[in-house]
Design a protein around this motif. Sequence first.
Motif, PDB file in Angstrom:
ATOM      1  N   VAL A  63       0.462  -1.282   0.103  1.00 20.27           N
ATOM      2  CA  VAL A  63       0.024   0.221  -0.003  1.00 20.27           C
ATOM      3  C   VAL A  63       1.060   1.601  -0.200  1.00 20.27           C
ATOM      4  CG1 VAL A  63      -1.338   1.401   1.700  1.00 20.27           C
ATOM      5  CG2 VAL A  63      -1.583  -1.480   1.055  1.00 20.27           C
ATOM      6  N   GLU A  64       1.660   1.212   0.744  1.00 19.93           N
ATOM      7  CA  GLU A  64       2.303   2.275   0.722  1.00 19.93           C
ATOM      8  C   GLU A  64       3.471   2.909  -0.522  1.00 19.93           C
ATOM      9  OE1 GLU A  64       3.234   5.097   3.200  1.00 19.93           O
ATOM     10  OE2 GLU A  64       1.789   3.940   3.702  1.00 19.93           O
ATOM     11  N   ALA A  65       4.043   1.809  -1.220  1.00 23.36           N
ATOM     12  CA  ALA A  65       4.253   1.589  -2.544  1.00 23.36           C
ATOM     13  C   ALA A  65       3.952   1.870  -3.096  1.00 23.36           C
ATOM     14  CB  ALA A  65       5.511   0.308  -2.375  1.00 23.36           C
ATOM     15  N   ALA A  66       2.481   2.010  -3.160  1.00 32.04           N
ATOM     16  CA  ALA A  66       1.754   1.615  -4.300  1.00 32.04           C
ATOM     17  C   ALA A  66       1.329   3.284  -4.229  1.00 32.04           C
ATOM     18  CB  ALA A  66       0.426   1.484  -4.275  1.00 32.04           C
ATOM     19  N   ALA A  67       1.584   3.907  -3.392  1.00 31.85           N
ATOM     20  CA  ALA A  67       0.414   5.285  -2.692  1.00 31.85           C
ATOM     21  C   ALA A  67       1.549   6.412  -3.450  1.00 31.85           C
ATOM     22  CB  ALA A  67       0.721   5.318  -1.811  1.00 31.85           C
ATOM     23  N   LEU A  68       2.899   5.915  -4.240  1.00 33.18           N
ATOM     24  CA  LEU A  68       4.195   6.354  -5.300  1.00 33.18           C
ATOM     25  C   LEU A  68       2.915   7.420  -5.941  1.00 33.18           C
ATOM     26  CD1 LEU A  68       6.971   4.430  -4.400  1.00 33.18           C
ATOM     27  CD2 LEU A  68       5.961   7.281  -4.088  1.00 33.18           C
ATOM     28  N   ALA A  69       1.997   5.998  -7.054  1.00 34.23           N
ATOM     29  CA  ALA A  69       1.517   6.293  -7.950  1.00 34.23           C
ATOM     30  C   ALA A  69      -0.025   7.593  -7.896  1.00 34.23           C
ATOM     31  CB  ALA A  69       0.479   5.087  -8.767  1.00 34.23           C
ATOM     32  N   ALA A  70      -0.368   7.444  -6.844  1.00 31.69           N
ATOM     33  CA  ALA A  70      -1.180   8.494  -6.159  1.00 31.69           C
ATOM     34  C   ALA A  70      -1.162   9.812  -5.869  1.00 31.69           C
ATOM     35  CB  ALA A  70      -1.994   7.754  -5.781  1.00 31.69           C
ATOM     36  N   PHE A  71       0.323   9.558  -5.265  1.00 33.36           N
ATOM     37  CA  PHE A  71       0.946  10.774  -5.282  1.00 33.36           C
ATOM     38  C   PHE A  71       1.293  11.813  -6.709  1.00 33.36           C
ATOM     39  CE2 PHE A  71       2.775   9.332  -1.141  1.00 33.36           C
ATOM     40  CZ  PHE A  71       1.888   9.741  -0.204  1.00 33.36           C
ATOM     41  N   ALA A  72       2.248  10.974  -7.681  1.00 34.04           N
ATOM     42  CA  ALA A  72       2.360  11.361  -8.718  1.00 34.04           C
ATOM     43  C   ALA A  72       1.029  11.436  -9.747  1.00 34.04           C
ATOM     44  CB  ALA A  72       3.203  10.315 -10.009  1.00 34.04           C
ATOM     45  N   ALA A  73      -0.081  11.307  -9.923  1.00 34.13           N
ATOM     46  CA  ALA A  73      -1.385  11.881  -9.917  1.00 34.13           C
ATOM     47  C   ALA A  73      -1.738  13.494  -9.289  1.00 34.13           C
ATOM     48  CB  ALA A  73      -1.940  10.840  -9.939  1.00 34.13           C
ATOM     49  N   GLY A  74      -1.701  13.312  -7.718  1.00 30.36           N
ATOM     50  CA  GLY A  74      -1.569  14.565  -7.296  1.00 30.36           C
ATOM     51  C   GLY A  74      -0.196  15.462  -7.946  1.00 30.36           C
ATOM     52  N   GLY A  75       0.508  15.298  -7.714  1.00 33.54           N
ATOM     53  CA  GLY A  75       1.652  15.946  -8.789  1.00 33.54           C
ATOM     54  C   GLY A  75       0.837  16.741  -9.705  1.00 33.54           C
ATOM     55  N   ALA A  76       0.057  15.582 -10.951  1.00 32.03           N
ATOM     56  CA  ALA A  76       0.103  16.053 -11.980  1.00 32.03           C
ATOM     57  C   ALA A  76      -1.049  16.660 -11.374  1.00 32.03           C
ATOM     58  CB  ALA A  76      -0.523  14.875 -13.173  1.00 32.03           C
ATOM     59  N   LEU A  77      -2.135  16.595 -11.117  1.00 31.17           N
ATOM     60  CA  LEU A  77      -3.590  17.859 -10.630  1.00 31.17           C
ATOM     61  C   LEU A  77      -2.752  18.597 -10.193  1.00 31.17           C
ATOM     62  CD1 LEU A  77      -5.523  15.451  -8.634  1.00 31.17           C
ATOM     63  CD2 LEU A  77      -6.035  16.007 -10.492  1.00 31.17           C
ATOM     64  N   LEU A  78      -1.857  19.136  -9.659  1.00 33.99           N
ATOM     65  CA  LEU A  78      -1.698  20.491  -9.437  1.00 33.99           C
ATOM     66  C   LEU A  78      -0.451  20.868 -10.238  1.00 33.99           C
ATOM     67  CD1 LEU A  78       0.661  19.631  -5.326  1.00 33.99           C
ATOM     68  CD2 LEU A  78      -1.858  20.570  -6.033  1.00 33.99           C
ATOM     69  N   ARG A  79      -0.371  20.474 -10.921  1.00 30.72           N
ATOM     70  CA  ARG A  79       0.340  21.656 -12.166  1.00 30.72           C
ATOM     71  C   ARG A  79      -0.628  21.750 -13.519  1.00 30.72           C
ATOM     72  NH1 ARG A  79       3.896  16.747 -11.250  1.00 30.72           N
ATOM     73  NH2 ARG A  79       2.990  15.483 -13.099  1.00 30.72           N
ATOM     74  N   ALA A  80      -1.771  20.760 -13.390  1.00 34.16           N
ATOM     75  CA  ALA A  80      -2.614  21.691 -14.169  1.00 34.16           C
ATOM     76  C   ALA A  80      -4.018  22.133 -13.456  1.00 34.16           C
ATOM     77  CB  ALA A  80      -3.807  20.133 -14.546  1.00 34.16           C
ATOM     78  N   ALA A  81      -3.606  22.740 -12.381  1.00 34.94           N
ATOM     79  CA  ALA A  81      -4.821  23.747 -11.176  1.00 34.94           C
ATOM     80  C   ALA A  81      -5.528  24.888 -12.416  1.00 34.94           C
ATOM     81  CB  ALA A  81      -3.412  24.079 -10.180  1.00 34.94           C
ATOM     82  N   PRO A  82      -4.389  25.745 -13.563  1.00 34.17           N
ATOM     83  CA  PRO A  82      -4.628  26.777 -14.242  1.00 34.17           C
ATOM     84  C   PRO A  82      -5.995  25.876 -15.471  1.00 34.17           C
ATOM     85  CG  PRO A  82      -2.988  26.737 -14.023  1.00 34.17           C
ATOM     86  CD  PRO A  82      -2.905  25.264 -13.571  1.00 34.17           C
ATOM     87  N   ARG A  83      -5.797  24.803 -15.423  1.00 27.03           N
ATOM     88  CA  ARG A  83      -7.294  23.665 -16.029  1.00 27.03           C
ATOM     89  C   ARG A  83      -8.066  23.530 -15.538  1.00 27.03           C
ATOM     90  NH1 ARG A  83      -2.369  22.906 -19.525  1.00 27.03           N
ATOM     91  NH2 ARG A  83      -2.775  20.829 -18.754  1.00 27.03           N
ATOM     92  N   MET A  84      -8.010  23.088 -14.192  1.00 26.70           N
ATOM     93  CA  MET A  84      -8.792  22.655 -13.703  1.00 26.70           C
ATOM     94  C   MET A  84      -9.732  23.278 -12.778  1.00 26.70           C
ATOM     95  SD  MET A  84      -7.761  19.771 -11.433  1.00 26.70           S
ATOM     96  CE  MET A  84      -6.982  20.392 -10.226  1.00 26.70           C
ATOM     97  N   ASP A  85     -10.780  23.091 -12.533  1.00 28.17           N
ATOM     98  CA  ASP A  85     -11.771  23.419 -11.772  1.00 28.17           C
ATOM     99  C   ASP A  85     -11.816  22.391 -10.560  1.00 28.17           C
ATOM    100  OD1 ASP A  85     -14.695  23.896 -10.049  1.00 28.17           O
ATOM    101  OD2 ASP A  85     -15.917  24.421 -12.005  1.00 28.17           O
ATOM    102  N   ARG A  86     -11.458  22.346  -9.228  1.00 31.26           N
ATOM    103  CA  ARG A  86     -11.335  21.769  -8.159  1.00 31.26           C
ATOM    104  C   ARG A  86     -12.344  21.017  -8.143  1.00 31.26           C
ATOM    105  NH1 ARG A  86      -5.437  22.602  -4.828  1.00 31.26           N
ATOM    106  NH2 ARG A  86      -4.698  23.715  -6.362  1.00 31.26           N
ATOM    107  N   SER A  87     -13.393  21.803  -7.730  1.00 34.29           N
ATOM    108  CA  SER A  87     -15.244  21.500  -7.062  1.00 34.29           C
ATOM    109  C   SER A  87     -15.321  20.644  -8.241  1.00 34.29           C
ATOM    110  CB  SER A  87     -15.969  23.100  -7.092  1.00 34.29           C
ATOM    111  OG  SER A  87     -15.892  22.953  -8.758  1.00 34.29           O
ATOM    112  N   LEU A  88     -15.290  19.860  -9.246  1.00 30.25           N
ATOM    113  CA  LEU A  88     -15.612  18.993 -10.297  1.00 30.25           C
ATOM    114  C   LEU A  88     -14.758  17.347  -9.934  1.00 30.25           C
ATOM    115  CD1 LEU A  88     -16.318  21.058 -12.987  1.00 30.25           C
ATOM    116  CD2 LEU A  88     -18.223  20.933 -11.687  1.00 30.25           C
ATOM    117  N   LEU A  89     -13.324  17.446  -8.862  1.00 29.93           N
ATOM    118  CA  LEU A  89     -13.287  16.413  -8.814  1.00 29.93           C
ATOM    119  C   LEU A  89     -14.086  15.115  -8.048  1.00 29.93           C
ATOM    120  CD1 LEU A  89      -9.901  17.950  -7.764  1.00 29.93           C
ATOM    121  CD2 LEU A  89     -10.184  16.181 -10.466  1.00 29.93           C
TER     122      LEU A  89
END
Length: 483
Positions: free
Chosen positions: A315-341
């Motif tokens: 579980v801890e190691a697989a969380a790395l994939a989630a953190f990678a997705a989270g980083g992509a979300l943060l980088r995409a912030a200008p094109r993203m409406d967080r309320s719709l996640l």
Amino acid sequence: MHGARERAREGGTLELHEYAERDATGLRALIRAGEVTAGEVETVARRALEVADAELNALTLPLFDPAPAHRPDGPFAGVPFVIKDGGPFARGVPFTLGSRALRAAVAEADHDLMARFRGAGLVALAQSTAPEFGLSFATEPVRYGPTRNPWDTARGVGGSSGGSAALVAAGAVPVAHANDAGGSIRVPASCCGLVGLKPSRGRTPCGPPAGEAAFGLQVEFAVTRTVRDAAALLDAVSGTSYGEKHVLPAPPVPFAHAARSDPGRLRVALTTAAWSGTPVDRQVAGVTVDAGKVLEWIGHRVTEDTPRLDADDLVEAAALAAFAAGGALLRAAPRMDRSLLEAVSRAVLAETQACTALELMAATEAQHRVTREVGRFLTAYDLLVTPTLGALPAPHGTLGYDDPRHTVRSWLGELFAYGPFTAAFNVSGHPAVSLPLGQSREGLPIGVQLVAAQGREDLLLGVAAQLEQAVPWRDRRPPFLVG
């Protein structure tokens, strides 16, 4: 084939049922022999995709018209396929990552693998569905709704490459792009009765924007109906690009040759026990045990054994994939409406923002422990055989990605209760393949996973071809098949 040849001479078109029953290698052979034209194949493929999408809800966009450019003389020239809505993949193609929150996102350049698909001559006709940010074993994004399984439309197709798997299983295309950061090629392959090969870390490109994908957990490839297609496609697209972190040497012989060759008498370990302790469905376990008996009949030596993996480390190691997705979300912030996640995506975003360097190091150390144990185990054995999933394909709504009670780790725990066997080999980087070796009493596909040492796709494909001959699945047809 005689009928196809006569229609080609008379200027007719390939029939839908004839198209749907052929794999990519078979279609390419028809085109190369002049029995049908690439244009005729594309025409019938477009019709097949429209028919399949109407029943299965597996596409995110209208069909590409025209198809993106591709080499007319590649090894798969004229063969239709689809790309996954899994991120910026094909130049000029919009993508949503399955999310309502992402706005006006268009790929500015080809992913390196897309460039190789073009070079192989594959004809991209559409984009397939995926769960939001690819973080689920169910393709049921709020944005598009659930993708339905051609074996039972009340059940899911797995995830995250679920739209691709549904379309290949239904005969709409013979091969489709897929990627895998925790089981996202193998789980849909198991749910839909397909061959799902996850190559070794470093076997296929992950760039150009990344030196590794999801801390090395994610690998790009495809789902297919046959072992020969998986082998030939891997020959066409394998090899890392410059600047990537993980590099493998080229195989000594083509993978297609390995799939036609006797791999010798191998040492095979088999387990049906999940490292998480989650109970495994009796029918699923039974098909896996039967696969071991077939391997023994072929001549391999099969022993009941398993790597000693810690469920918390997974579980801890697989969380790395989630953190990678989270980083992509943060980088995409200008094109993203967080309320719709969706809810789990919001949890991923919040936990990624709060993650410290020490927590990231702890997850990386867990990855190292898993990798070392899998590597150690595969010095004693040539192959490990497990179920792909712990259960039959789940009814729609079984996995609750939009449940606000989830944290990242509770969500991963829910995923690993359903699919406990795949993520370990994303963490470790070893190649693995899901093969459709059985069916349940209800007529649902059951996949069996084979795992080999790093870089040994040749062994996987050689043994997979033996199993395909001994336990053939080509004649199994889902209740919904185009044509």
